[in-house]
Write an enzyme that holds these catalytic residues in place. Structure first.
Site, PDB file in Angstrom:
ATOM      1  CE  LYS A 113       5.244  -7.781  21.905  1.00 42.50           C
ATOM      2  NZ  LYS A 113       6.459  -7.054  22.649  1.00 42.50           N
ATOM      3  CG  ASN A 124      12.254  -4.749  26.769  1.00 42.89           C
ATOM      4  OD1 ASN A 124      11.872  -5.725  26.027  1.00 42.89           O
ATOM      5  ND2 ASN A 124      12.678  -3.496  26.127  1.00 42.89           N
ATOM      6  CB  CYS A 161      12.557  -6.728  17.958  1.00 46.49           C
ATOM      7  SG  CYS A 161      12.340  -7.707  19.617  1.00 46.49           S
ATOM      8  CB  SER A 199      14.654  -0.215  23.517  1.00 47.01           C
ATOM      9  OG  SER A 199      14.539  -1.409  22.893  1.00 47.01           O
ATOM     10  N   GLY A 225      11.490   8.135  25.858  1.00 51.20           N
ATOM     11  CA  GLY A 225      11.915   9.380  26.788  1.00 51.20           C
ATOM     12  C   GLY A 225      10.695  10.374  27.156  1.00 51.20           C
TER      13      GLY A 225
HETATM   14  C1  SIN Z   1      10.154  -7.317  22.463  1.00 51.01           C
HETATM   15  O1  SIN Z   1       9.093  -7.835  22.526  1.00 51.01           O
HETATM   16  O2  SIN Z   1      11.188  -8.163  23.020  1.00 51.01           O
HETATM   17  C2  SIN Z   1      10.141  -5.955  22.574  1.00 51.01           C
HETATM   18  C3  SIN Z   1       9.957  -5.510  21.039  1.00 51.01           C
HETATM   19  C4  SIN Z   1      10.637  -4.592  20.459  1.00 51.01           C
HETATM   20  O3  SIN Z   1      11.492  -4.362  21.134  1.00 51.01           O
HETATM   21  O4  SIN Z   1      10.606  -4.409  19.386  1.00 51.01           O
END
Ligand code: SIN
Length: 314
Positions: free
Chosen positions: A45, A69, A132, A196, A252
């Protein structure tokens, strides 16, 4: 005999599959599960300097065609992942993995985090997350080409270990040109395309509301929705980056066919986020079997025979 072996940054992996950072990689227990799964490697992470709770829940929702998310970088802090990484490096040196590093506060925290890794015993790969989309009030670093160049100049002034960057998706040919021109100035080992698609909005048909709480419902979109954008970014950057900079394809990958297409576009490794979240680590058994079947059907014995060889119509 067909092999799915992947070579990446001087190492050989049983297959190109990994988790995408953020999914199933928060704790050492989850990382152990990935290490013991059929994935070829794994990534932690994204760590910030201090541990973080992240954004309020609900903050991750599976959708029919993917996910949305706004996690907000919940993580156990750089010291936790660094200690875990050094331990793994010592105890299982033949299982290479990637440490992901981010920043919640911006430029200085990125630099401080990399300085801490430079000063540590960790010598493996680092993925610097410049993309992010879920930190309220903070832009995605890699959408600012000048700041990205400035940050990389600063990091390369002291950092001597191998690292690459995780990029947001780009949507314009000039932006592919611009980010490649920045990245080609540095001895980066890899880029990861894509994070994303930031700041999408999903509306629940039954309630007419957004589905996640942070940022008024705006969040990063992953899964089936993003594959064409991910493939375009892998392909465009493969065509523009120095050949020494390898590509991780992310976005994807639900099936062996999706994996095959990322490899055709030039990816060396493949990260799976949304589908891993939906299926759990057994997804890697299925993806390996499906990709192997495609190679066998097409008469290939290795990934090298078709990697990057996407045909065009001219
Ligand atoms: C997140 O923790 O918000 C996602 C991490 C990311 O999109 O890099």
């Amino acid at each position: 005999m067909t092999t799915l072996q992947a070579t990446f940054c001087g190492q050989t992996y049983d297959n190109p599959f990994m988790n995408a950072s953020g999914v199933h990689c928060m704790t050492t227990a989850e990382l152990d599960e990935l290490a013991n799964s059929a994935a070829g490697s794994f990534v932690t992470k994204s760590a910030t300097a201090d541990s973080r709770e992240g954004n309020p829940e609900p903050r991750y929702i599976n959708l029919a065609l993917g996910s949305i998310n706004s996690m907000g970088l919940p993580n156990l802090g750089l010291a936790y992942y660094l200690a875990d990484a050094i331990k793994r490096q010592t105890e299982t040196p033949d299982v290479p993995f990637i440490m992901s590093v981010a920043s919640y506060k911006g430029f200085d925290e990125y630099v401080d985090n990399m300085r801490q890794i430079q000063d540590s015993d960790y010598t493996g790969l680092v993925e610097l997350n410049l993309s992010c989309p879920n930190v309220p009030g903070k832009p995605q670093m890699a959408y600012d080409f000048e700041d990205t160049a400035r940050l990389l100049i600063e990091i390369f002034s002291f950092y001597t270990k191998p690292f690459g960057v995780k990029l947001p998706p780009y949507f314009d040919i000039q932006h592919f040109d611009k980010i490649a021109a920045v990245l080609n100035q540095f001895d980066l080992k890899f880029v990861n395309c894509i994070n994303s698609i930031g700041n999408g909005l999903y509306i629940d048909e039954a309630t007419d509301t957004v589905v996640i709480k942070p940022k008024g419902g705006f969040g990063g979109i992953g899964g089936e929705y993003v594959k064409p954008t991910a493939l375009a970014n892998v392909r465009a950057l493969k065509q523009r980056l120095n050949p020494s900079i390898e590509i991780i394809g992310t976005g994807g990958i639900l099936t062996g066919r999706d994996a095959y297409e990322h490899l055709l576009c030039g990816a060396s490794m493949l990260q799976v986020g949304t589908q891993l979240q939906k299926e759990g680590p057994a997804v890697f058994d299925r993806l390996n079997a499906e990709l192997r079947h495609i190679l066998e059907t097409k008469g290939y014995t290795s990934i090298a025979e078709f990697k990057g060889k996407l045909a065009t119509l001219d």
